[in-house]
Enzyme design. Structure first.
Site, PDB file in Angstrom:
ATOM      1  N   LYS A  73      41.412  40.859  19.785  1.00  0.00           N
ATOM      2  CA  LYS A  73      40.920  39.613  20.403  1.00  0.00           C
ATOM      3  C   LYS A  73      39.892  38.907  19.543  1.00  0.00           C
ATOM      4  O   LYS A  73      39.956  37.701  19.343  1.00  0.00           O
ATOM      5  CB  LYS A  73      40.256  39.926  21.750  1.00  0.00           C
ATOM      6  CG  LYS A  73      41.166  39.910  22.925  1.00  0.00           C
ATOM      7  CD  LYS A  73      40.395  39.895  24.235  1.00  0.00           C
ATOM      8  CE  LYS A  73      39.301  40.915  24.286  1.00  0.00           C
ATOM      9  NZ  LYS A  73      39.709  42.201  24.863  1.00  0.00           N
ATOM     10  N   THR A  75      39.220  39.278  16.324  1.00  0.00           N
ATOM     11  CA  THR A  75      39.838  38.829  15.080  1.00  0.00           C
ATOM     12  C   THR A  75      40.627  37.536  15.312  1.00  0.00           C
ATOM     13  O   THR A  75      40.509  36.577  14.545  1.00  0.00           O
ATOM     14  CB  THR A  75      40.765  39.951  14.549  1.00  0.00           C
ATOM     15  OG1 THR A  75      39.978  41.134  14.385  1.00  0.00           O
ATOM     16  CG2 THR A  75      41.394  39.566  13.228  1.00  0.00           C
ATOM     17  N   ARG A  96      30.915  37.503  21.783  1.00  0.00           N
ATOM     18  CA  ARG A  96      29.949  38.519  22.205  1.00  0.00           C
ATOM     19  C   ARG A  96      29.286  39.177  21.006  1.00  0.00           C
ATOM     20  O   ARG A  96      29.884  39.287  19.938  1.00  0.00           O
ATOM     21  CB  ARG A  96      30.673  39.592  23.017  1.00  0.00           C
ATOM     22  CG  ARG A  96      31.187  39.069  24.347  1.00  0.00           C
ATOM     23  CD  ARG A  96      32.110  40.074  24.993  1.00  0.00           C
ATOM     24  NE  ARG A  96      33.309  40.243  24.191  1.00  0.00           N
ATOM     25  CZ  ARG A  96      34.186  41.212  24.353  1.00  0.00           C
ATOM     26  NH1 ARG A  96      33.993  42.125  25.292  1.00  0.00           N
ATOM     27  NH2 ARG A  96      35.260  41.291  23.597  1.00  0.00           N
ATOM     28  N   LYS A 107      33.473  53.839  16.934  1.00  0.00           N
ATOM     29  CA  LYS A 107      34.012  52.496  16.979  1.00  0.00           C
ATOM     30  C   LYS A 107      33.890  51.717  15.677  1.00  0.00           C
ATOM     31  O   LYS A 107      34.777  50.939  15.332  1.00  0.00           O
ATOM     32  CB  LYS A 107      33.260  51.756  18.091  1.00  0.00           C
ATOM     33  CG  LYS A 107      33.718  50.346  18.345  1.00  0.00           C
ATOM     34  CD  LYS A 107      33.178  49.890  19.695  1.00  0.00           C
ATOM     35  CE  LYS A 107      33.279  48.400  19.867  1.00  0.00           C
ATOM     36  NZ  LYS A 107      32.080  47.681  19.567  1.00  0.00           N
ATOM     37  N   ALA A 275      32.348  44.959  30.343  1.00  0.00           N
ATOM     38  CA  ALA A 275      33.388  44.211  31.052  1.00  0.00           C
ATOM     39  C   ALA A 275      33.859  44.942  32.308  1.00  0.00           C
ATOM     40  O   ALA A 275      34.784  44.495  32.965  1.00  0.00           O
ATOM     41  CB  ALA A 275      34.560  43.932  30.126  1.00  0.00           C
ATOM     42  N   PHE A 303      38.139  43.345  27.499  1.00  0.00           N
ATOM     43  CA  PHE A 303      39.330  44.026  28.031  1.00  0.00           C
ATOM     44  C   PHE A 303      40.523  43.059  28.151  1.00  0.00           C
ATOM     45  O   PHE A 303      40.622  42.092  27.425  1.00  0.00           O
ATOM     46  CB  PHE A 303      39.024  44.696  29.376  1.00  0.00           C
ATOM     47  CG  PHE A 303      38.002  45.805  29.282  1.00  0.00           C
ATOM     48  CD1 PHE A 303      37.844  46.554  28.112  1.00  0.00           C
ATOM     49  CD2 PHE A 303      37.182  46.118  30.360  1.00  0.00           C
ATOM     50  CE1 PHE A 303      36.908  47.584  28.031  1.00  0.00           C
ATOM     51  CE2 PHE A 303      36.253  47.148  30.282  1.00  0.00           C
ATOM     52  CZ  PHE A 303      36.111  47.868  29.122  1.00  0.00           C
ATOM     53  N   PHE A 384      51.866  42.482  12.686  1.00  0.00           N
ATOM     54  CA  PHE A 384      51.795  43.714  11.899  1.00  0.00           C
ATOM     55  C   PHE A 384      52.994  43.742  10.954  1.00  0.00           C
ATOM     56  O   PHE A 384      54.048  43.211  11.300  1.00  0.00           O
ATOM     57  CB  PHE A 384      51.831  44.940  12.819  1.00  0.00           C
ATOM     58  CG  PHE A 384      50.482  45.310  13.349  1.00  0.00           C
ATOM     59  CD1 PHE A 384      49.815  46.441  12.881  1.00  0.00           C
ATOM     60  CD2 PHE A 384      49.862  44.525  14.300  1.00  0.00           C
ATOM     61  CE1 PHE A 384      48.562  46.769  13.374  1.00  0.00           C
ATOM     62  CE2 PHE A 384      48.603  44.855  14.788  1.00  0.00           C
ATOM     63  CZ  PHE A 384      47.954  45.981  14.325  1.00  0.00           C
ATOM     64  N   TRP A 412      44.295  38.192  10.292  1.00  0.00           N
ATOM     65  CA  TRP A 412      43.701  39.388   9.697  1.00  0.00           C
ATOM     66  C   TRP A 412      43.974  39.410   8.190  1.00  0.00           C
ATOM     67  O   TRP A 412      43.072  39.650   7.398  1.00  0.00           O
ATOM     68  CB  TRP A 412      44.274  40.647  10.372  1.00  0.00           C
ATOM     69  CG  TRP A 412      43.619  41.916   9.947  1.00  0.00           C
ATOM     70  CD1 TRP A 412      42.509  42.487  10.482  1.00  0.00           C
ATOM     71  CD2 TRP A 412      44.021  42.774   8.871  1.00  0.00           C
ATOM     72  NE1 TRP A 412      42.188  43.642   9.807  1.00  0.00           N
ATOM     73  CE2 TRP A 412      43.102  43.842   8.819  1.00  0.00           C
ATOM     74  CE3 TRP A 412      45.075  42.730   7.943  1.00  0.00           C
ATOM     75  CZ2 TRP A 412      43.193  44.867   7.877  1.00  0.00           C
ATOM     76  CZ3 TRP A 412      45.178  43.751   6.999  1.00  0.00           C
ATOM     77  CH2 TRP A 412      44.235  44.815   6.977  1.00  0.00           C
TER      78      TRP A 412
END
Lengths: 558, 558
Positions: A73, A75, A96, A107, A275, A303, A384, A412
């Site tokens: 999200k 990215t 955020r 993470k 969230a 989320f 991808f 990306w």
């Protein structure tokens, strides 16, 4: 081909001075408070000056139900902002800010990825401009004043067994989840059970993100319920006379942070509440500021769309009077195959059958956006290398049946150039008029509101309450909290409250196990299970790999 | 006449932009990292560029033994800096930064007072540039990694009963002094006794203040002893692989903070360790930077000269290779009368007899400076309206017997103009050659070093050890920590270890009750009693009066 890490790409980039970015946006230096050369806080007093100017278009980036395959999200949000700027639009991101604690766990960073990042990523992922620390200090001042009040005679009659306010720290520290404090004798406090949350889970974070100005911030803080008296009356921060000092601690944290994308486009990165027990969106102040200075504002919610988008619309947009223009729903072919039952190890193989089986998850989120919130939507497929043409065609065909276009997002790998197709569709959607609506009427009863969310958004058959939750619902209603929005804390891995039910399940009910008031934030939190509000570190913490050289250059963040 | 509060005076002042202050000092904008318009961090890489340049003169401001009547070290330091600039000298202050916690307790602000303040005082007293929060985060990351290591299998064999590393928070929060954490079951950590210190009491603060560059910072952090194994081997931060991430958290905190006095003279405000369990001086980095850019550098040390100055010389100057040029010993007539036995309520009355009886406290500190450390000294009498001419004459006459001049300091009421007499004497003293010496040889045994400090500085008959301390002394020596400087944690209210013995007591011995290693800071802490490392809030916390208006302007800080 060598794949570069996020920090490598970020450190090879030469950012512009943040004052140049601000100036290009139309923000004069008088309102720019530098934090080094590449970060700034923007004084909120500029919003008064600009009050008469029209707002830009607000675009929400949300996603399908998350899987271990990932969605992207942030990215996509960064890449879309760059893509919009590439096609000549004045676009600003409002995102955020990441929490420090998880950086040291599993993470890694949270500032986009690849060629769609915000910089300086090391700073954004570490202390940034100190917002998290300010929130922690305000949270912990309230805790200290509360326990001090009890120690000094307890004039308010606070029951130490009914304290709901916890201390917090921005660290993954499971050791602090459950503690007993106030030990050591008569002069050392009052022994009681207590515990810590990670700072982003503090109600102060939710308050900071919903406050419309400093007076509203103080008024919300004053309303915080920290616990109950022996005769069950709520005790507030105002009762402890804490709201002035707490607001003083937050006066700079309330100012939105301005940074830039790798392509030198402006990004407000400000606030990042959980969230689940909170609403999961960046601050109202940052969104408003972005809308005043950008023609297109790209924002995100935590989320999937059943949690993040629902709360963005029903809590944040409702409280702040925001009117979104379009929704971007991010999906990956891999994640959809996972929803269709493919194991993580097999996601590299083409599997049209599984993809078709997983599609209902995407389609149900799409219908929610269109039919409940009545907003135009585009699906962004985060590309991808393993995606096949047949798979992409299938997604496109299924979405078109709902009148929704699909844009391939290659941000990306390619930055803004990879987001041009998405940007063009977003611009088109923003021209469509819409009848933005909420999923429930805030003046309905708590039970009615929960049933609305469960039926319309989760597609459940209805809501059940445990006996305890039923009692809490009655008490909260009697205390006058009945007419506030609802913030559902539910697993993010399913439309249902069972993380194992992938895709678009049906024939289930939602069980509410706990209801509590976040009176400062202004919502009731409805918990469907235990929510982890203090993460732990893994066996080998990411911290072990983080380092800094003699010039101050950081490595090992990813 | 209306007496203005410190915050009133500070807010009526119009500061210059910090970049102007830096430019006047000779620091180019490339090295200035703004934190808003009036605060900056200065990149330490500038010290390499300036390595060949000569240093300015270093002046230590210290004080007589504190009493409830107050002394005013920081105020004198700021006023002296302004006074030196008034007489045409390029003078820079290098001072400690205040802790956030006590601001909400009794203490109020700590940025000088009256017309001798550093600004912006609200920011300096609240989050400033985030150094305290960074120290807290580094401290707490180490704690989280330590407990996580035990939870994940405890490969190092750490004994949970022998953990010496505590968590910290920059808050006066007695409730956290003694806790049990890791409760809640098998997945929630390991139950053990634990506790919090206030952030300034963390060894990380001492380390940050003694580090000579980022590599030294990391090496010191790696050496921190966090506890002991079941078979009594020390466990270090390096064993937990924590030093890289901790240093990354501190990379900006290591950069000295530049602000200004009310008279627009430069002040580095950086680092503020406790003066009992740590050494009580601002950072080595800030002092070095000030010496590179100022011809005269005014610095201070915590508590009285027996603690603050002793540690400044024997720990900080020794480790950093600093050579001071002069000492200012701050006293008030009121405090000297208190040492002579006058009750606090009667200090407004002239009392030559009591003053004469209290003078030995001042004279003994003076002799220590001159005879042990072999430095030239001036006495600064921080003037009060109740001081009489006869009293001032008496102080002057007694000091002259030791060959020391007295200067009346009126900087609180008059700013730099009130510090000109003191400035002129300081300049004169700085021209005198001196044979600066230490009070002990660092290669002597722990016992010998403690006897040197006790006999030469405190004028005790000698040092005794409790059986426990004797055992610790043996263990620390066996672990190879014998040849480090000693940091004595003793009451600040007396030369002795008994706070009731005012003046210049004799015929007493010092009892060492506890010895512990701060291996990262590089000193052994010798405790003569219980030291409070986590303050509490009073019955009516100062926080209740602190407020902020809708423009972000703070009130109620004093």
């Amino acid at each position: 081909m060598e794949i570069k890490s996020d920090i490598q790409i970020a450190q090879e980039n030469t950012p512009e001075k943040i004052n140049v970015i601000a100036d290009r946006l139309g923000i004069s230096d008088d309102y720019v408070e530098n934090y080094g050369k590449f970060k700034a806080k923007i004084d909120y007093n500029i919003l008064r000056e600009k009050a008469g100017q029209p707002d830009g278009k607000l675009i929400l980036v949300t996603a399908i139900t998350p899987t271990p395959a990932g969605e992207g999200k942030t990215t996509t949000s960064v890449g879309l902002t760059d893509g919009l700027n590439r096609i000549g639009k004045k676009a600003v991101a409002a995102l955020r800010e990441p929490s420090l604690g998880p950086v040291f766990g599993i993470k890694g960073g949270a500032a986009g990825g690849g060629y769609a990042q915000v910089v300086p990523m090391e700073d954004i992922n570490l202390h940034f401009t100190g917002d998290m620390h300010a929130i922690g200090a305000a949270n912990n001042l309230l805790a200290a004043m509360l326990d001090n009040h009890i120690q000094q005679g307890n004039a308010l009659g606070i029951d130490p067994k009914k304290i709901t306010w916890k201390r917090c720290v921005d660290m993954n520290d499971r050791q602090l989840r459950h503690i007993v404090d106030g030990l050591g004798g008569r002069m050392q406090g009052v022994p009681r059970e207590d515990g810590y949350d990670i700072t982003v889970a503090s109600e102060i974070m939710a308050i900071l993100c919903l406050a419309s100005d400093i007076d509203d911030l103080k008024a919300r803080i004053a309303r915080i319920v920290v616990g109950y008296t022996y005769d069950n009356r709520p005790v507030t921060a105002a009762d402890l006379k804490a709201q002035g000092a707490m607001t003083a601690l937050l006066k700079d944290a309330l100012k939105p942070n301005l940074v830039q994308t790798l392509e030198h486009n402006p990004a407000f990165i400000h606030g990042g509440p959980f969230a689940n027990i909170a609403h999961g969106c960046n601050s109202v102040m940052a969104t408003r500021m972005a809308l005043k200075f950008g023609d297109y504002v790209v924002t995100e919610a935590g989320f999937a769309a059943d949690l993040g988008a629902e709360k963005f619309f029903d809590i944040k947009c409702r409280m702040a009077g925001l009117h979104p223009s379009a929704v971007v729903l991010v999906a990956t072919v891999r994640a959809l195959k996972y929803h269709g039952g493919v194991a993580k190890a097999d996601l590299n193989e083409e599997n049209l059958e599984a993809l078709e089986k997983g599609m209902p998850n995407l389609l149900q989120h799409l219908r929610n956006m269109k039919e409940v919130y009545k907003l135009p939507v585009v699906v962004a497929i985060n590309a991808f290398p393993t995606d096949t043409k047949a798979e992409l065609d299938l997604v496109e065909a299924k979405c078109r049946e709902l009148g929704v276009n699909v844009a391939l997002s290659e941000v990306w790998a390619k930055g803004g150039e990879g987001g041009v197709a998405l940007a063009e569709e977003v611009v088109r959607l923003c021209e469509e008029p819409n009848d933005f609506s909420f999923s429930y009427d805030v003046n309905d009863s708590i039970e009615e509101k929960l049933n609305d969310i469960a039926k319309k958004i989760y597609h459940a058959d209805g809501v059940d309450f445990t006996p305890g939750a039923k009692k809490q619902m009655k008490e909260l209603t009697e205390l006058g909290f009945g007419a506030t929005p609802i913030c559902v804390a539910k697993t993010q891995y399913s439309f249902s409250d069972n993380p194992k039910l992938l895709g678009a399940p049906s024939g289930f009910r939602i069980t509410i196990r706990n209801l509590k008031i976040s009176a400062g934030a202004g919502f009731i939190v409805a918990l469907t299970g235990d929510i982890m509000t203090m993460p732990g570190l893994p066996k080998v913490p990411a911290a072990e790999k983080i380092d800094v050289d003699s010039t101050g250059r950081i490595s090992g963040l990813f």
